[in-house]
Design a protein around this motif. Structure first.
Motif, short mmCIF file in Angstrom:
data_model
loop_
_atom_site.label_atom_id
_atom_site.label_comp_id
_atom_site.label_asym_id
_atom_site.label_seq_id
_atom_site.Cartn_x
_atom_site.Cartn_y
_atom_site.Cartn_z
N CYS A 146 -9.29 9.73 2.62
CA CYS A 146 -9.63 8.52 3.61
C CYS A 146 -11.30 8.27 3.19
CB CYS A 146 -9.02 9.39 5.11
SG CYS A 146 -10.00 9.21 6.07
N HIS A 160 -13.45 7.58 5.23
CA HIS A 160 -13.93 8.25 6.49
C HIS A 160 -14.18 10.06 6.57
CE1 HIS A 160 -10.38 6.57 8.73
NE2 HIS A 160 -10.85 7.46 9.26
N HIS A 205 -4.04 6.72 6.29
CA HIS A 205 -4.37 5.53 6.47
C HIS A 205 -4.11 4.64 5.19
CE1 HIS A 205 -6.85 6.27 10.16
NE2 HIS A 205 -7.65 7.19 9.38
N HIS A 236 -8.97 15.29 9.59
CA HIS A 236 -9.58 15.19 8.86
C HIS A 236 -10.57 15.79 7.82
CE1 HIS A 236 -8.82 11.04 10.86
NE2 HIS A 236 -9.78 10.24 10.21
ZN LIG Z 1 -9.06 8.24 9.76
#
Ligand SMILES: [Zn+2]
Ligand SMILES: [Zn+2]
Length: 280
Positions: free
Chosen positions: A14, A16, A42, A252
């Motif tokens: 990911c 971000h 994602h 994350h």
């Molecule tokens: Zn995300």
């Protein structure tokens, strides 16, 4: 607490998120006493759609998917005695890009165990796309594009309805992601009215369509939200409607695995059923 898995987890793929390795998430899950973990990176955005986020880092680039899947498969094998690992995708529902999303699902669906369908992108009345959850500054500009906070909320819930009823083919995700994500900046931009009726309608539509609900604890840690997506009252309503509740931290970074699960209401939480096998 009877929660044994975290079913909404991101990875270093990911752009971000953090660069924490997938193995670090696995180890953290085992340490937290979980028996199940589902990676839901994602998915690449549909063909022809350009990422409206200012840094264009909303999703995994298409060229990374193969490596992501391979790494997950490898971890599945290595840790099979300690943790049930599933690999999935968090797929964006973008109004007007159903066909492209369907092709994306046709391509990767056969390779994944599970998936989440989420709305992060909204189309403004003028046809401009925006990324809803990027930052509080970006939300301010979204409000001015849409004309009011209420208009943003309205389009968000309408888009969620479309997501639930959309035809995305046999690999359509069964689980709807963080259904109150529009509230991420609610304390900075409070709407003039409540949107409870809209949320209740979303829940009954989900029940009708046999969808699962992502019980997403990430909102608890957002400066301007500090609530689970969705709030406890709606989790209870979903439960009463028979909607499977599937917990996810939306991590994350590795040490966020199962974060906030102790704050979830004491209900029965379900395991994901996997991607849809229906052929409509
Ligand atoms: Zn995300
Ligand atoms: Zn999301």
């Amino acid at each position: 607490m009877n929660i044994s898995g975290d079913f909404h987890v991101h990875t270093p793929f990911c752009p971000h998120g953090t660069k924490d390795r997938m193995e670090a998430y696995v180890k953290q899950a085992i340490e937290s006493g979980l028996t199940h973990l589902t990676f839901t990176e994602h998915a690449p955005l549909p063909a022809g759609f350009s990422d409206p986020a200012p840094t264009e880092d909303s999703s995994m680039p298409a060229k990374s998917v193969e490596t992501y899947l391979k790494e997950a498969q490898q971890l599945k094998k290595t840790y099979r005695d300690k943790l049930v690992i599933q690999v999935g995708l968090e797929v964006d529902f973008i109004a007007g890009f159903e066909k492209e999303t369907c092709s994306l699902l046709e391509k990767w669906g056969p390779r994944i165990d599970d998936a989440i369908l989420s709305v992060h992108m909204l189309r403004s009345p003028e046809g401009k796309f925006v990324c809803l959850d990027y930052s509080v500054e970006e939300f301010a500009s979204i409000v001015s594009i849409f004309g009011s906070v209420e208009a943003v909320y309205q389009v968000y819930y309408r888009t969620l309805q479309q997501a639930i009823t959309s035809e995305l083919g046999r690999y359509k995700p069964k689980r709807l992601g963080h259904i109150t994500l529009v509230e991420k900046f609610i304390q900075a931009f409070p709407p003039a009215r409540k949107f409870e009726q809209e949320i209740v309608e979303i829940l009954s539509l989900m029940a009708e369509n046999g969808m699962e609900l992502d019980i997403n604890t990430a909102g608890l840690y957002k400066e301007y939200c500090q609530s689970i997506y969705p709030a406890e009252k709606f989790i209870r309503q979903a439960y009463a409607l028979g909607i499977p509740l599937v917990p996810g931290s939306d991590s994350h970074q590795a040490d966020h695995i199962a974060r906030g699960f102790e704050d979830l209401p004491d209900l029965h939480y379900a395991f994901p059923e996997g991607i849809s096998n229906s052929s409509n």
